[in-house]
Motif scaffolding. Structure first.
Motif, short mmCIF file in Angstrom:
data_model
loop_
_atom_site.label_atom_id
_atom_site.label_comp_id
_atom_site.label_asym_id
_atom_site.label_seq_id
_atom_site.Cartn_x
_atom_site.Cartn_y
_atom_site.Cartn_z
N VAL A 151 -20.45 -51.30 52.01
CA VAL A 151 -19.99 -50.07 52.66
C VAL A 151 -20.70 -49.86 53.98
O VAL A 151 -20.09 -49.50 55.00
CB VAL A 151 -20.21 -48.86 51.72
N SER A 152 -22.01 -50.08 54.00
CA SER A 152 -22.79 -49.89 55.23
C SER A 152 -22.30 -50.81 56.34
O SER A 152 -22.27 -50.41 57.52
CB SER A 152 -24.28 -50.17 54.95
N ALA A 153 -21.89 -52.03 55.99
CA ALA A 153 -21.52 -53.01 57.01
C ALA A 153 -20.07 -52.91 57.46
O ALA A 153 -19.74 -53.33 58.57
CB ALA A 153 -21.79 -54.42 56.46
N THR A 154 -19.19 -52.37 56.63
CA THR A 154 -17.75 -52.46 56.94
C THR A 154 -17.03 -51.13 57.09
O THR A 154 -15.98 -51.08 57.74
CB THR A 154 -17.04 -53.26 55.83
N VAL A 155 -17.53 -50.07 56.50
CA VAL A 155 -16.81 -48.79 56.54
C VAL A 155 -17.22 -48.01 57.77
O VAL A 155 -18.41 -47.78 58.02
CB VAL A 155 -17.09 -47.96 55.27
N ARG A 156 -16.24 -47.61 58.55
CA ARG A 156 -16.51 -46.79 59.73
C ARG A 156 -16.77 -45.36 59.31
O ARG A 156 -16.08 -44.83 58.44
CB ARG A 156 -15.33 -46.85 60.70
N ALA A 157 -17.73 -44.73 59.94
CA ALA A 157 -18.02 -43.32 59.65
C ALA A 157 -16.88 -42.46 60.20
O ALA A 157 -16.33 -42.72 61.26
CB ALA A 157 -19.34 -42.91 60.27
N THR A 158 -16.51 -41.45 59.45
CA THR A 158 -15.44 -40.53 59.86
C THR A 158 -16.05 -39.22 60.34
O THR A 158 -17.13 -38.82 59.89
CB THR A 158 -14.49 -40.24 58.68
N PRO A 159 -15.37 -38.54 61.24
CA PRO A 159 -15.92 -37.28 61.74
C PRO A 159 -15.91 -36.20 60.68
O PRO A 159 -14.99 -36.09 59.89
CB PRO A 159 -14.98 -36.93 62.90
N ARG A 160 -16.97 -35.38 60.68
CA ARG A 160 -17.02 -34.23 59.79
C ARG A 160 -16.19 -33.10 60.38
O ARG A 160 -16.14 -32.92 61.58
CB ARG A 160 -18.47 -33.79 59.59
N ARG A 161 -15.54 -32.34 59.54
CA ARG A 161 -14.66 -31.26 60.01
C ARG A 161 -15.48 -29.99 60.20
O ARG A 161 -16.17 -29.52 59.31
CB ARG A 161 -13.55 -31.03 58.98
N LEU A 162 -15.41 -29.46 61.39
CA LEU A 162 -16.20 -28.27 61.73
C LEU A 162 -15.77 -27.07 60.90
O LEU A 162 -14.58 -26.86 60.65
CB LEU A 162 -16.04 -27.96 63.22
N GLY A 163 -16.75 -26.29 60.48
CA GLY A 163 -16.46 -25.06 59.76
C GLY A 163 -15.90 -25.25 58.37
O GLY A 163 -15.26 -24.36 57.84
N THR A 164 -16.10 -26.44 57.78
CA THR A 164 -15.58 -26.68 56.44
C THR A 164 -16.20 -25.72 55.43
O THR A 164 -17.41 -25.52 55.42
CB THR A 164 -15.89 -28.13 56.00
N GLU A 165 -15.37 -25.11 54.61
CA GLU A 165 -15.85 -24.20 53.59
C GLU A 165 -15.89 -24.90 52.23
O GLU A 165 -15.00 -25.70 51.92
CB GLU A 165 -14.95 -22.97 53.51
N VAL A 166 -16.89 -24.60 51.45
CA VAL A 166 -17.00 -25.15 50.10
C VAL A 166 -16.72 -24.03 49.12
O VAL A 166 -17.42 -23.01 49.11
CB VAL A 166 -18.40 -25.76 49.86
N ASP A 167 -15.72 -24.20 48.31
CA ASP A 167 -15.29 -23.17 47.36
C ASP A 167 -16.17 -23.22 46.12
O ASP A 167 -15.80 -23.81 45.09
CB ASP A 167 -13.82 -23.41 47.01
N ILE A 168 -17.35 -22.60 46.20
CA ILE A 168 -18.30 -22.63 45.09
C ILE A 168 -17.74 -21.90 43.88
O ILE A 168 -17.86 -22.36 42.74
CB ILE A 168 -19.64 -22.00 45.51
N VAL A 169 -17.10 -20.74 44.11
CA VAL A 169 -16.54 -19.98 42.99
C VAL A 169 -15.49 -20.80 42.25
O VAL A 169 -15.48 -20.87 41.01
CB VAL A 169 -15.92 -18.65 43.49
N GLY A 170 -14.61 -21.45 42.99
CA GLY A 170 -13.59 -22.29 42.37
C GLY A 170 -14.21 -23.44 41.59
O GLY A 170 -13.75 -23.77 40.48
N ALA A 171 -15.24 -24.06 42.15
CA ALA A 171 -15.90 -25.18 41.47
C ALA A 171 -16.52 -24.73 40.14
O ALA A 171 -16.40 -25.41 39.12
CB ALA A 171 -16.97 -25.78 42.37
N VAL A 172 -17.18 -23.58 40.15
CA VAL A 172 -17.80 -23.06 38.93
C VAL A 172 -16.74 -22.73 37.88
O VAL A 172 -16.88 -23.08 36.70
CB VAL A 172 -18.67 -21.82 39.24
#
Length: 482
Positions: free
Chosen positions: A194-215
């Motif tokens: 993975v380190s040698a072949t997978v290109r890093a993808t951009p992180r999406r700005l302002g991404t929200e994590v739905d903690i309530v939904g996960a719980v």
């Protein structure tokens, strides 16, 4: 809860990337490691139970806890891949999975083993959504997409059989602990790839994590599985069993309500409103209920009833892998041409037929006429369902690709945990009833156990037939021109 990602200068993957096939190999190796651990402990379970003095309930949780943690956190893993980047999720998932495997291999009591299995599931849930998302966004040309998903589908579907065989070999020639430790070298190799072949993808700005939904999702699913598990030992009508099951249903209903009202849903309802995608998820869920319960019963049938050694029991599942490869090969030729319902429904019916034959097992039976047809039919069914389901899940999903792909594995793992718990409880109830009504029968323990497998198998077959009808209707065209 909002967690903002910082800007990134990483570049997105390209379909023309000359390393894409090597990246696929690295991702597939990592996913094989995760998927193998779903079943590798099945064959080792009797040995681990004796070594760590596990109770009957704890024995089942060694299988169920991994599947539940894996399935319960997959949606969250899909969102985290957007937050911190898919390549990072792949590497963190591999590292964490290796550490959890080392903990399980060193377990000195049931608590250590169960904690290790839960951690394996959590870190596996971080790895898989990124793997599927990268696959879906990297291979977009129809010819390459069919080939890539064919390879990935073969790895995913064949992993169950590989896990059973590998578990038998390691348990027989080394020790059951190596069923956990074998993940370490695979994780190292996959991480290097993975380190040698997978290109890093951009992180999406302002991404929200739905903690309530996960719980809500995770606790709701855990409550359902716990309720089914308690039914095995405490009975279906006890207040605690009914209360826990009711709590699970309520929590999952609240999860759906929350997801419909939040802008950063863990599971955007638009993903499952698309009828063909929803039908694929339902097919995978029901297929997994039958397959993993079938494996659970066959493992103990082969070792406890037929007297197979762990390695012989593992090799007895070898036709499963061959049947999967045959199913994938046949379906792959129709993947981009045939209606989805004509790909999924035959697979579900094959699984139903396998479970129906499980209902015909005998305590004085044999492998060729008893277990082998079950193994082959389950393999054909799994191969026919997983490949088109993985393809349709990520096809045209756009920004929801990570989550859409994650739901396939979520469906599979939730099906695995619910199937083992629910059909296991049905089998235990039938076994107890048989003992009470045949107290004077010869060879009572074996006959009673096989009777439990029979009842659970026939119940599972009836359920899958109903599921096939629902999938056919759900994935059918709204008008003749579709």
């Amino acid at each position: 809860m909002r967690i903002a990602a910082h800007p990134s200068t990483e570049s997105a993957p390209s379909t023309a990337d000359p390393l894409r096939w090597r990246a696929l190999a690295a991702i597939a190796a990592g996913q094989l490691m995760v998927a193998v651990d779903v079943t590798i402990m099945n064959i080792a379970l009797p040995s681990a139970q004796r070594s760590l003095h596990l109770s009957t309930a704890q024995r089942q949780w060694v299988i169920t806890l991994f599947a539940l943690a894996y399935g319960g956190f997959l949606l969250l893993g899909g969102r985290l891949s957007d937050l911190i980047g898919r390549k990072r999720c792949l590497l963190i998932g591999l590292a964490g999975f290796a550490a959890a495997s080392a903990l399980g291999g060193a377990a000195v009591n049931s608590t250590m083993l169960l904690v290790a299995r839960a951690l394996q599931g959590i870190f596996g849930a971080l790895f898989t959504p990124s793997a599927l998302a990268l696959l879906g966004t990297t291979f977009t040309e129809p010819a390459e997409r069919g080939k890539a998903f064919g390879i990935y589908g073969t790895v995913m579907a064949g992993s169950s059989g590989i896990g059973l065989i590998l578990g038998g070999v390691l348990t027989s020639y080394l020790d059951w602990r190596w069923c956990m430790l074998v993940s370490l070298p695979i994780a190292v190799g996959a991480a290097a790839g993975v380190s040698a072949t997978v290109r890093a993808t951009p992180r999406r700005l302002g991404t929200e994590v739905d903690i309530v939904g996960a719980v809500l999702a995770t606790t709701g699913l855990m409550a359902l599985v716990l309720g089914f598990t308690r039914a095995e030992s405490q009975g279906w009508a006890t207040p605690i069993t009914l209360g826990v099951l009711a709590a699970g249903v309520i929590l999952l209903a609240l999860f759906v309500l929350v997801e419909s009202r939040t802008g950063a849903a863990l599971l955007p309802l638009r993903v499952v409103r698309e009828r063909r995608r929803a039908g694929a998820y339902l097919a995978v869920l029901c297929m997994a209920i039958g397959m993993f319960a079938g494996f659970f019963f066959l493992t103990f049938y082969l070792q406890d009833i037929l007297g197979y050694s762990p390695i012989k029991a593992g090799l007895a599942f070898l036709p499963f892998t061959a049947a999967i490869m045959l199913g994938v090969r046949v379906i792959r030729g129709f993947l981009m041409r045939a209606p989805l319902r004509l790909l999924l429904c035959p697979g579900l019916l094959a699984c139903a037929a396998g479970l129906a034959l499980l209902g015909l097992l005998r305590a004085d039976g044999g492998y060729v006429t008893g277990a082998l047809p079950v193994v082959v039919l389950l393999g054909l069914g799994v191969g026919c369902v997983l490949l088109p389901a993985n393809n349709i899940a990520t096809l045209g999903a756009g920004p929801d690709t990570g989550v859409a792909g994650a739901i396939v594995m979520t469906s599979q793992q939730i099906g695995a945990s619910l199937g083992t718990a629910l059909l296991g409880s049905i089998a235990a109830t039938a076994t107890t009833a048989y003992v009470h009504s045949h107290a004077a029968a010869a060879d009572l323990p074996a006959r009673a156990a096989v009777h439990g497998y029979n009842v659970a198998g026939l119940s599972g077959a009836a359920f899958l037939c109903l599921a096939t009808t629902l999938v056919f209707l759900l994935t059918g065209p709204r008008n003749p021109n579709q």
